[in-house]
Design a protein around this motif. Structure first.
Motif, short mmCIF file in Angstrom:
data_model
loop_
_atom_site.label_atom_id
_atom_site.label_comp_id
_atom_site.label_asym_id
_atom_site.label_seq_id
_atom_site.Cartn_x
_atom_site.Cartn_y
_atom_site.Cartn_z
N VAL A 107 0.85 -1.18 0.00
CA VAL A 107 0.00 0.00 0.00
C VAL A 107 0.89 1.24 0.00
N PRO A 108 0.69 2.15 -0.96
CA PRO A 108 1.45 3.41 -0.91
C PRO A 108 0.86 4.31 0.17
N ILE A 109 1.74 4.90 0.96
CA ILE A 109 1.33 5.80 2.05
C ILE A 109 1.91 7.19 1.75
N GLY A 110 1.06 8.20 1.81
CA GLY A 110 1.53 9.57 1.57
C GLY A 110 1.99 9.78 0.14
N SER A 111 1.51 8.97 -0.75
CA SER A 111 1.94 9.05 -2.14
C SER A 111 1.34 10.27 -2.83
N ALA A 112 2.16 10.99 -3.54
CA ALA A 112 1.70 12.15 -4.29
C ALA A 112 2.01 11.98 -5.76
N SER A 113 2.07 10.73 -6.22
CA SER A 113 2.45 10.51 -7.61
C SER A 113 1.59 9.46 -8.26
N ILE A 114 2.13 8.78 -9.25
CA ILE A 114 1.35 7.87 -10.08
C ILE A 114 0.88 6.61 -9.36
N VAL A 115 1.51 6.23 -8.27
CA VAL A 115 1.12 5.02 -7.56
C VAL A 115 -0.01 5.38 -6.60
N ALA A 116 -1.19 4.88 -6.89
CA ALA A 116 -2.33 5.26 -6.06
C ALA A 116 -3.16 4.07 -5.65
N GLN A 117 -2.65 2.88 -5.85
CA GLN A 117 -3.46 1.71 -5.54
C GLN A 117 -2.67 0.66 -4.77
N THR A 118 -3.43 -0.18 -4.10
CA THR A 118 -2.85 -1.31 -3.39
C THR A 118 -2.49 -2.38 -4.42
N ILE A 119 -1.36 -3.00 -4.24
CA ILE A 119 -0.89 -4.05 -5.15
C ILE A 119 -0.75 -5.33 -4.36
N THR A 120 -1.28 -6.42 -4.90
CA THR A 120 -1.07 -7.74 -4.30
C THR A 120 -0.24 -8.54 -5.29
N ASP A 121 0.85 -9.09 -4.81
CA ASP A 121 1.69 -9.92 -5.67
C ASP A 121 2.29 -11.06 -4.87
N THR A 122 2.98 -11.90 -5.57
CA THR A 122 3.67 -13.01 -4.93
C THR A 122 5.16 -12.83 -5.16
N ALA A 123 5.88 -12.59 -4.10
CA ALA A 123 7.33 -12.43 -4.18
C ALA A 123 7.98 -13.81 -4.19
N THR A 124 9.02 -13.93 -4.97
CA THR A 124 9.81 -15.16 -5.01
C THR A 124 11.10 -14.91 -4.24
N LEU A 125 11.47 -15.89 -3.43
CA LEU A 125 12.69 -15.78 -2.64
C LEU A 125 13.56 -17.00 -2.89
N ARG A 126 14.84 -16.80 -2.72
CA ARG A 126 15.82 -17.89 -2.86
C ARG A 126 16.72 -17.88 -1.63
N LYS A 127 17.15 -19.07 -1.27
CA LYS A 127 18.10 -19.18 -0.17
C LYS A 127 19.50 -19.15 -0.78
N GLU A 128 20.26 -18.13 -0.42
CA GLU A 128 21.62 -17.96 -0.91
C GLU A 128 22.54 -17.71 0.27
N SER A 129 23.64 -18.40 0.31
CA SER A 129 24.64 -18.23 1.38
C SER A 129 24.01 -18.35 2.76
N GLY A 130 23.05 -19.25 2.90
CA GLY A 130 22.44 -19.53 4.18
C GLY A 130 21.32 -18.59 4.60
N GLY A 131 20.99 -17.60 3.76
CA GLY A 131 19.93 -16.66 4.11
C GLY A 131 18.95 -16.48 2.97
N TRP A 132 17.73 -16.06 3.29
CA TRP A 132 16.70 -15.84 2.28
C TRP A 132 16.88 -14.48 1.65
N LYS A 133 16.74 -14.42 0.32
CA LYS A 133 16.87 -13.19 -0.44
C LYS A 133 15.66 -13.05 -1.36
#
Length: 142
Positions: A107-133
């Motif tokens: 959700v953009p907060i205090g936005s004064a530009s082109i982004v004016a909507q809530t976005i739902t997506d699915t982030a992909t993560l990978r485990k690299e060097s023992g940590g999630w990225k």
């Protein structure tokens, strides 16, 4: 004697409940890296953002931006005082493959530009060097 047994049973039950409902360490690490990514974006901090991203994304970010151009890009998207509020929903982990997905609502907060909507997506993560990225290059927007 009966009161002692009852107290021990309550302690064991409470401990089991807390451990059963806290989520996996991997899930918490994923939630933490998404929070760190959001903080980096909100602070317009390219170096911190690179630290949250998989190696492929980190390379792309380093090639595409300087600290100044990155901050300017975020400002042009959100406005100078804009920021993101990100909520992580369900996390799915494939430990054998070292990959995960996390449902995110942004959700953009205090936005004064082109982004004016809530976005739902699915982030992909990978485990690299023992940590999630976070690996934006392989995420999908719904």
């Amino acid at each position: 004697m009966g009161a002692t047994a009852l107290i021990i049973a309550i302690i064991i039950g409470a401990t089991w409940y807390i451990l059963a409902n806290r989520g996996s360490d991997d899930e918490q690490q994923i939630r933490d890296v998404v929070a760190a990514e959001t903080t980096a974006l909100n602070n317009r901090d390219l170096a911190a953002l690179i630290g949250t991203r998989c190696s492929a994304d980190a390379l792309l970010l380093q090639q595409q931006f300087t600290a100044q151009t990155f901050a300017a890009e975020i400002d042009s998207t959100l406005g100078p005082s804009g920021r993101w509020k990100v909520t992580v929903g369900q996390v799915r982990i494939d430990a054998d493959a070292g990959t995960a997905t996390a449902e995110e609502t942004t959700v953009p907060i205090g936005s004064a530009s082109i982004v004016a909507q809530t976005i739902t997506d699915t982030a992909t993560l990978r485990k690299e060097s023992g940590g999630w990225k976070v690996c934006v290059s392989s995420s999908s927007v719904r």
